[in-house]
Write an enzyme that holds these catalytic residues in place. Structure first.
Site, PDB file in Angstrom:
ATOM      1  N   ASP A 118      48.456 -46.181 -31.800  1.00  0.00           N
ATOM      2  CA  ASP A 118      48.751 -47.477 -31.192  1.00  0.00           C
ATOM      3  C   ASP A 118      50.174 -47.537 -30.650  1.00  0.00           C
ATOM      4  O   ASP A 118      50.404 -48.046 -29.552  1.00  0.00           O
ATOM      5  CB  ASP A 118      48.546 -48.594 -32.220  1.00  0.00           C
ATOM      6  N   GLU A 127      40.977 -44.577 -51.014  1.00  0.00           N
ATOM      7  CA  GLU A 127      42.266 -45.189 -50.683  1.00  0.00           C
ATOM      8  C   GLU A 127      43.184 -44.175 -50.001  1.00  0.00           C
ATOM      9  O   GLU A 127      43.879 -44.512 -49.033  1.00  0.00           O
ATOM     10  CB  GLU A 127      42.910 -45.760 -51.945  1.00  0.00           C
ATOM     11  N   CYS A 187      33.368 -50.384 -52.224  1.00  0.00           N
ATOM     12  CA  CYS A 187      34.543 -49.831 -52.903  1.00  0.00           C
ATOM     13  C   CYS A 187      35.083 -50.884 -53.865  1.00  0.00           C
ATOM     14  O   CYS A 187      35.086 -52.074 -53.561  1.00  0.00           O
ATOM     15  CB  CYS A 187      35.649 -49.488 -51.898  1.00  0.00           C
ATOM     16  N   HIS A 188      35.551 -50.415 -55.010  1.00  0.00           N
ATOM     17  CA  HIS A 188      36.143 -51.329 -55.990  1.00  0.00           C
ATOM     18  C   HIS A 188      37.568 -51.696 -55.573  1.00  0.00           C
ATOM     19  O   HIS A 188      38.309 -50.823 -55.124  1.00  0.00           O
ATOM     20  CB  HIS A 188      36.193 -50.664 -57.372  1.00  0.00           C
TER      21      HIS A 188
END
Length: 157
Positions: free
Chosen positions: A128, A114, A76-77
């Site tokens: 979590d 993203e 990924c960039h």
């Protein structure tokens, strides 16, 4: 057979060269769901989980996740995001939270990864923070809802 973009002529991993692509405004939206027990859902809804404000922390985590996407996903960039937004929809009947992420930038490549990373990291953070009450939560339905910009144009489910 179509040429694979992430492999070079020798079959080695290859980051796609986007330097010749036009800079355009690009956006992407993704979603994920986290289902939980009625007890965990009620505590989340009331803001009573022992670890604090679950959704506020999940929002920050999702934003950080989007910014770190290129560190997590090979090839990924790294992108200069101009906006990352996380919204949460409490769905009481299903005892679940719908997470919707939105990412935007002006660049030569899209932001779908993203947006997916933001939604998934937010879901993982909710897990979590709530796992002390419910270890059987399920994260489901991670998908891109829409994208805009670039050569391939606009798309949505």
């Amino acid at each position: 057979m179509a040429k694979l973009t992430h492999l070079n002529e020798r079959g080695e991993a290859n980051m796609v060269d986007v330097s010749e692509k036009a800079v355009t405004t690009r956006t992407a939206q993704a979603e994920a769901f986290i289902k939980m027990s009625p007890q965990a859902y009620q505590l989340l809804e009331q803001g009573s989980h022992k670890k604090g404000d679950v959704l506020a922390i999940a929002r920050i985590a999702g934003i950080q996740g989007a910014k770190k996407c290129s560190d997590l996903i090979p090839l990924c960039h790294p992108l200069m995001l101009s906006k990352v937004q996380l919204d949460f929809e409490l769905q009481a009947e299903q005892c679940q939270v719908r997470i919707v992420s939105f990412c935007k930038l002006a660049a030569q490549t899209g932001v779908e990864m993203e947006a997916l990373t933001a939604a998934s990291v937010a879901a993982l953070t909710i897990y979590d923070m709530c796992k002390a009450v419910d270890k059987n939560m399920q994260i489901e339905g991670l998908r891109v809802l829409a994208k805009a910009g670039g050569k391939s144009g606009n798309w949505q489910v």
